[in-house]
Write an enzyme that holds these catalytic residues in place. Structure first.
Site, PDB file in Angstrom:
ATOM      1  N   GLU A 164      41.336  29.003 -67.512  1.00 28.50           N
ATOM      2  CA  GLU A 164      40.724  29.829 -68.553  1.00 28.50           C
ATOM      3  C   GLU A 164      39.357  30.399 -68.175  1.00 28.50           C
ATOM      4  O   GLU A 164      39.042  31.546 -68.480  1.00 28.50           O
ATOM      5  CB  GLU A 164      40.538  29.024 -69.860  1.00 28.50           C
TER       6      GLU A 164
ATOM      7  N   ASP B  69      44.397  24.562 -70.282  1.00 31.94           N
ATOM      8  CA  ASP B  69      44.129  23.280 -70.948  1.00 31.94           C
ATOM      9  C   ASP B  69      45.405  22.609 -71.459  1.00 31.94           C
ATOM     10  O   ASP B  69      46.397  23.274 -71.797  1.00 31.94           O
ATOM     11  CB  ASP B  69      43.159  23.492 -72.118  1.00 31.94           C
TER      12      ASP B  69
ATOM     13  N   ASP C 225      46.661  21.463 -74.196  1.00 34.87           N
ATOM     14  CA  ASP C 225      46.950  21.415 -75.628  1.00 34.87           C
ATOM     15  C   ASP C 225      47.756  22.654 -76.012  1.00 34.87           C
ATOM     16  O   ASP C 225      48.129  23.462 -75.156  1.00 34.87           O
ATOM     17  CB  ASP C 225      45.660  21.316 -76.447  1.00 34.87           C
TER      18      ASP C 225
ATOM     19  N   GLU D 198      46.859  25.335 -77.527  1.00 36.36           N
ATOM     20  CA  GLU D 198      46.168  26.578 -77.211  1.00 36.36           C
ATOM     21  C   GLU D 198      46.282  26.886 -75.721  1.00 36.36           C
ATOM     22  O   GLU D 198      46.494  28.032 -75.328  1.00 36.36           O
ATOM     23  CB  GLU D 198      44.701  26.463 -77.629  1.00 36.36           C
TER      24      GLU D 198
ATOM     25  N   TYR E 101      39.182  15.938 -71.383  1.00 40.01           N
ATOM     26  CA  TYR E 101      39.368  17.073 -72.288  1.00 40.01           C
ATOM     27  C   TYR E 101      38.843  16.761 -73.678  1.00 40.01           C
ATOM     28  O   TYR E 101      39.090  15.679 -74.216  1.00 40.01           O
ATOM     29  CB  TYR E 101      40.847  17.451 -72.350  1.00 40.01           C
TER      30      TYR E 101
ATOM     31  N   ARG F 124      39.178  18.439 -76.709  1.00 33.71           N
ATOM     32  CA  ARG F 124      39.902  18.757 -77.949  1.00 33.71           C
ATOM     33  C   ARG F 124      41.113  17.839 -78.038  1.00 33.71           C
ATOM     34  O   ARG F 124      42.154  18.117 -77.472  1.00 33.71           O
ATOM     35  CB  ARG F 124      40.313  20.224 -77.985  1.00 33.71           C
TER      36      ARG F 124
ATOM     37  N   HIS G 286      46.845  13.253 -76.559  1.00 33.35           N
ATOM     38  CA  HIS G 286      45.877  13.252 -75.483  1.00 33.35           C
ATOM     39  C   HIS G 286      45.077  11.962 -75.473  1.00 33.35           C
ATOM     40  O   HIS G 286      45.032  11.230 -76.446  1.00 33.35           O
ATOM     41  CB  HIS G 286      44.910  14.434 -75.646  1.00 33.35           C
TER      42      HIS G 286
END
Length: 900
Positions: A7, A80, A82, A84, A294, A296, A341
Site C-alpha cells: 500500500e 495488509d 485484513d 481492507e 499489524y 488494525r 489477527h
C-alpha cells in the site's frame, strides 16, 4: 523480477530491503479504485452492480506497476492482512487485468509484522485472493454508499443545514446524543457520609467510615440531608469505640491483555491525550517501520513464539520471580470479535523503549505504551493483602469500618497499570498494626485543616446545631474528630474518544479499521465538538439524530447495526451471499425512504419539537406553561432552524416579539428581547435578540439599506446592562487607533469572530480583554503587533555588533540553538568551533557570510535588489533558471527507473 505491490512507499522501502534485488517492490498508495461520489454508482435494480472508477492520483501508480509487469509478468499482492487489504489487492488485480499475460502468476501473501522472518516466510506461502473477504468488503461498501447517497439527500431536503448521514456514523452520533439527553434529564441527589479519625493505644492514626447507625446497616442515601448528618456525627462523637474485628485477606491482580485496536486507542487517549486518528497514524508508521505487528485487529491472542520471547525478556530484565509458571492465554470477550489477527505487540520483545531510535515523540511514546502493555501481559500477578477493621460502640448503635491494602509483590505493576476513565475509589491506604479488642480513640482536631480549606473556597453553610462546626459541604463535632461530608450524585460523564470507542465496541458497532474515521467524521461534519477532550453534540447533531430516530428508527438502532455487522462477518466466513444481504436491506430501506417523500419541513420541525419537548421545555418552578414566551407572555415557544443548520427556540409572536434562546438554554436564563436604548445622530439604537445571541442595531432595515449596522454583544457583557453609550461604541467598531510609525498604515481595533484584536494592514493580533478595544493607544497597539510578529517571543539581543555590511545592514553575532552564529540580512552563518564570539572580527565575519551566501543563492538574490538596483533584473533570471536546469536529470532518472 516478480513485482510485489504493497500500500505505502514506507512499507515498500522496508520490504524491498528484506527481499533484496530479486523482487521489484512498488506502492499502490492505498486503494486504486473507488465508487464515484454520485448517484447511480451502486444499482439496486441490476443486482447491485457497482461502477468503479480509477482515481486520478492512482493512474500514475498503476502505470508504474504496469510498466514493471512488462519486465516480469508475475504479480505478488502483499497488502495488509485484513478485509481492507484484501479489497485493495482485488482492486489492483481488476485494474491490472489488461497488463497480465495468460502465463502470469498472480499470488497473494500476508504477514502480520514487517520483519525479515515474517516477510520471507510469507513469500513461501502464497495463496489466492480470498473472495469471501472481498465479498464482505463489497457488501460493506455498497451498504455505506446506499445509506449515504440515499439518506443524505432526504436530510438536505427535510432538515436545512444537515450535511450527511452514514450507516455507522449516524449510530455513533446517536450514542453521543443519547448520553447528552441522559445528562440533561439527570437530577442530582444529595447524601452525606460520616468519617472519624481514630488512634490505636500506641498513638498510630487511621480513618474509618460510618457503616452502622442505630444498630442498622447504613445505606448510601440514608443520610439525605445536613440534619441527619449532624445526628450521625453526634452519635459517633459521643460514644466510646473499640475494635471488634480485624480480617486480613490475600488478594491478587492479574495483568491486562495485550492491545487490540480499540483498547490501544482508549489507552492512548487516557494516558497521552491522543485522539483515535492520531493514534492510528502513529501506529501505522511504527508498523511500516517493522517495530510492531499489524495495528488494525480485534484479536488479543499472541503467537507462541512471541509469548516465549516476552517471557525471556521479562526474565532478563526483571528476574525469574516476575515470570509466571505457565504462559498467559487471552480470549476476546468483545461482541463480534473475529479473532482473525494477532494482538498489537512489538516485533522484538528485547527492543525496550530506551533502545528505540525514533525521533518522533508520538511514535516513541506509543511504542513505549505497546511494549509495556505486551510485556506486562505475560508477567506474574501482583499480590497484596487487604485488611478490614470493624469498630463499634459498646451498645452496638454505631459501627465504623477502616480498610487498607499492603502490596506484597508488585508483579506486572512494576511495568504497567491501565489508566482509568473515572476513579473507582479503590482504597490503597496502609493501616497501622491494629488488634481486635483494643480501644479506638477519637483524635481531636483531625478535620480542622479540611474545614479551613472548605471555608476558603466559600459557599453556603449547612444548618448545624450549636454544638457542631460547619463549613461549606461539611459538618464536624466541636473537637473536629468526627466529620460529615456532603455529596451529590453525578450524571453519567460525556464520552471521550476513548470511552466512545469502548462503547461502540461493546455494542458491536463498527470495526477496528473504522473507529478512528467514524469519530473524526462526526466532528468534521460539525455534529459534535470536542471540549476538554469530551465529545458534546452540537444542535445540528441533535436535530439529525432526532430526525433519524423519528423517521428511520430501525437504521439507527444499536441492535440492527450490530446484527448487520454480524451478517458482514458471516459473509467474510463464506456463510452468506453478499447480494442476498443487500437485497433484504434495500427492500425495507427503500420503503422507509419512500415514506418521507411527502413530508414538509414544517411537519419535520413539529415532530422534532415534540420529540425534544421534555428537554427543550422543562417544567417551570412556578408551575406555569413551559412553552409560554417569557418576554411577551402571549406567544408560544417552538423550534426553529436556520439554513446554516443552527437550531434555536423562538416565539411564535415573531416579528412583534423577538425572544430567542439557544436549544440547550441554561437554567434560570434571563429573557432578552428588543428594547430601544436611545438615539444617536437621528438613528434609533436598539438591543435585539437573534439566533446567535443578543446584538445592537442602528436604525431599521429599509429598501436602500436591507442590512442596517449591527454588532454582537461581546461574551462576558450582560445584555441587561447594555446602555446607549456602550451600544454606540460597539457600532463604531473597528476603531482607528492611528497611523503606524513605520509605514503610516492605519492601525485599527475591533472585535472579530476570534475576539478583540488590533489590525495593521493584513496582520491581526489578539487583545486579552474586550474593553481594551475602546482604550488601546498607539504604543500598546504597536507592542502587541510586534509580539505577534515574533509569535509572542522577545527578539533575542545580539551578543556583539560588528558594524555595517558593505552592501548595507548590520552584522551581528547571535546566540542560537546550535551555538553562536553571525547574522546579516537573511544569512545566518554558524561560527567555527575554533572561533569564539569575543574573538570574531568583521573581516572574518564577512568571509563566513560570503561562504554561506554561496550556498544560498536565493537569499542573496532576495537581498541584493534592495542595495543595488543594477542587479534587480538579473537576480530573478538566475533564480528562475537554476531549478529548470535540474529537471532533465530528474526525467532521465524517472525513465531509468521505469525501464528497470
Amino acid at each position: 523480477m516478480p513485482v510485489v505491490v504493497v500500500e505505502s512507499p514506507a512499507k515498500a522501502k522496508t520490504i524491498e530491503k528484506y527481499l533484496g534485488g530479486d523482487f521489484t517492490v512498488l506502492a499502490s498508495f492505498g486503494h486504486v479504485r473507488d465508487l464515484p461520489p454520485k448517484d447511480g454508482s451502486v444499482d439496486p435494480d441490476h443486482d447491485f452492480d457497482m461502477k468503479w472508477e480509477v482515481a486520478s492520483d492512482s493512474k500514475k501508480h498503476l502505470k508504474a506497476i504496469k510498466d514493471a509487469l512488462k519486465e516480469d509478468p508475475n504479480l505478488i499482492l502483499a497488502t495488509d492482512p485484513d478485509r481492507e487489504g484484501e479489497a485493495i489487492s482485488w482492486h489492483l488485480l481488476e485494474a491490472l487485468q489488461s497488463s497480465l499475460k495468460k502465463t502470469s502468476e498472480v499470488s497473494r501473501v500476508t504477514f502480520n509484522a514487517i520483519t525479515k522472518p515474517a516477510v520471507t516466510e510469507a513469500m513461501k506461502q502464497p495463496r489466492q485472493i480470498d473472495q469471501a473477504l472481498v465479498d464482505a468488503y463489497l457488501a460493506r461498501r455498497a451498504l455505506d454508499y446506499l445509506v449515504g447517497f440515499k439518506l443524505s439527500p432526504v436530510l438536505w431536503r427535510k432538515l436545512p443545514g444537515a450535511k450527511s448521514a452514514g450507516r455507522v456514523q449516524s449510530v455513533c452520533l446517536r450514542v453521543i446524543v443519547d448520553r447528552e439527553m441522559e445528562i440533561e434529564a439527570f437530577k442530582a441527589r444529595e447524601y452525606w457520609s460520616v468519617h472519624a479519625r481514630l488512634a490505636t493505644p500506641g498513638g498510630d492514626e487511621y480513618d474509618a467510615t460510618l457503616t452502622t447507625l442505630a444498630g442498622s446497616k447504613l445505606d448510601r442515601y440514608d443520610l439525605a440531608d445536613a440534619e441527619k448528618a449532624a445526628m450521625a456525627v453526634s452519635a459517633v462523637s459521643s460514644r466510646d469505640l473499640k475494635v471488634t474485628g480485624v480480617a486480613a485477606k490475600p488478594a491478587s491482580r492479574n495483568p491486562w491483555p495485550p492491545f487490540m485496536t480499540s483498547t490501544l486507542q482508549q489507552e492512548a487517549s487516557r494516558k497521552m491525550g491522543m485522539g483515535a486518528k492520531a493514534c492510528m497514524s502513529a501506529a501505522q508508521r511504527l508498523y511500516e517501520a517493522g517495530l510492531i505487528t499489524y495495528m488494525r485487529t480485534d484479536g488479543i491472542d499472541m503467537a507462541p513464539e512471541a509469548v516465549h520471547a516476552a517471557r525471556d525478556a521479562i526474565k532478563a530484565k526483571f528476574g525469574e520471580n516476575y515470570v509466571p509458571k505457565s504462559p498467559r492465554m487471552y480470549k476476546n470477550k468483545a461482541k463480534n470479535a473475529q479473532e482473525a489477527h494477532e494482538c498489537i505487540r512489538p516485533t522484538d520483545m528485547m527492543m525496550s523503549p530506551d533502545r528505540l531510535k525514533i525521533t518522533a515523540d508520538d511514535q516513541r511514546k506509543l511504542y513505549e505504551l505497546i511494549w509495556k502493555r505486551t510485556i506486562a501481559s505475560q508477567m506474574e500477578a501482583a499480590r497484596m493483602e487487604r485488611t478490614t477493621v470493624e469498630i463499634a460502640s459498646p451498645d452496638n448503635q454505631v459501627g465504623l469500618r477502616a480498610t487498607g491494602q499492603v502490596m506484597l509483590f508488585d508483579g506486572f505493576l512494576r511495568v504497567y497499570d491501565q489508566g482509568r476513565d473515572d476513579d473507582d475509589g479503590e482504597d490503597s491506604a496502609r493501616l497501622p498494626a491494629i488488634s481486635e479488642g483494643e480501644a479506638a480513640r477519637l483524635v481531636g482536631g483531625a478535620f480542622e485543616p479540611e474545614l479551613a480549606k472548605a471555608r476558603e473556597k466559600g459557599g453556603d453553610l449547612p444548618a448545624a446545631p450549636a454544638t457542631q462546626l460547619a463549613a461549606p459541604g461539611m459538618l464536624a463535632d466541636q473537637a473536629a474528630s468526627t466529620a460529615s461530608r456532603q455529596h451529590f450524585t453525578q450524571p453519567p460523564p460525556r464520552y471521550t474518544e476513548a470511552t466512545l470507542v469502548k462503547r461502540m465496541e461493546e455494542l458491536g458497532i463498527g470495526r477496528p479499521s473504522t473507529y478512528a474515521s467514524i469519530v473524526t467524521t462526526i466532528q468534521d461534519r460539525d455534529y459534535v465538538r470536542k471540549d476538554k477532550n469530551r465529545l458534546i453534540p452540537e444542535d445540528k447533531g441533535r436535530l439529525v439524530t432526532t430526525f433519524l430516530v423519528k423517521y428511520f428508527p430501525r437504521y439507527v438502532s444499536y441492535d440492527f447495526t450490530a446484527d448487520l455487522e454480524n451478517e458482514l462477518d458471516e459473509i467474510s466466513a463464506g456463510d452468506l451471499m453478499w447480494r442476498e444481504v443487500l437485497g433484504r436491506f434495500w427492500r425495507d430501506f427503500s420503503k422507509a425512504l419512500e415514506g418521507t417523500s411527502e413530508l414538509r419541513i414544517t411537519e419535520v420541525l413539529d415532530a422534532i419539537d415534540d420529540a425534544l419537548a421534555p428537554h427543550l421545555y422543562p417544567p417551570r418552578a412556578d408551575g406555569g406553561d413551559p412553552r409560554e414566551c417569557p418576554l411577551c407572555g402571549q406567544g408560544r415557544l417552538n423550534l426553529k432552524t436556520a439554513r446554516s443548520g443552527g437550531a434555536f427556540i423562538g416565539c411564535t409572536n415573531y416579528p412583534e416579539c423577538r425572544y430567542t434562546r439557544p436549544l440547550s438554554a441554561p437554567d434560570g436564563e434571563e429573557a432578552v428581547g428588543d428594547r430601544v436604548l436611545g438615539h444617536d445622530d437621528g438613528d434609533e439604537i436598539s438591543l435585539r435578540s437573534g439566533r446567535f445571541g443578543p446584538y445592537v442595531q442602528r436604525g431599521e432595515a429599509t429598501e436602500e439599506q436591507p442590512k442596517p449596522p449591527r454588532a454582537s454583544v461581546p461574551k462576558g457583557w450582560n445584555p441587561a446592562e447594555m446602555d446607549l453609550d456602550r451600544a454606540v461604541q460597539l457600532l463604531s467598531l473597528p476603531r482607528p487607533v492611528g497611523p503606524h510609525p513605520d509605514d503610516g498604515v492605519m492601525i485599527e481595533a475591533g472585535i472579530g469572530r476570534y475576539g478583540p484584536y488590533v489590525k495593521h494592514g493584513s496582520k491581526y493580533a489578539n487583545l486579552p480583554d474586550v474593553d481594551e478595544v475602546f482604550i488601546v493607544g498607539m504604543n500598546r497597539a504597536v507592542e502587541v503587533l510586534a509580539q505577534k510578529q515574533t509569535r509572542g517571543r522577545t527578539a533575542a539581543a545580539p551578543l556583539r555588533e560588528l558594524g555595517e555590511h558593505p552592501d548595507g545592514g548590520p552584522i551581528q553575532v547571535m546566540n542560537g540553538r546550535y551555538g553562536p552564529y553571525v547574522k546579516w540580512a537573511k544569512i545566518n552563518a554558524t561560527l567555527p568551533q575554533d572561533v569564539s564570539p569575543e574573538d570574531l572580527t568583521q573581516e572574518r565575519a564577512l568571509e563566513l557570510i560570503a561562504a554561506k551566501a554561496a550556498k544560498s543563492p536565493k537569499k542573496v538574490a532576495a537581498k541584493k535588489p534592495a542595495a543595488k538596483k543594477a542587479t534587480t533584473k538579473a537576480a530573478p533570471k538566475t533564480a528562475a533558471k537554476k531549478p529548470a536546469a535540474k529537471k532533465a536529470p530528474a526525467k532521465k532518472a524517472a525513465a531509468k527507473k521505469t525501464e528497470e
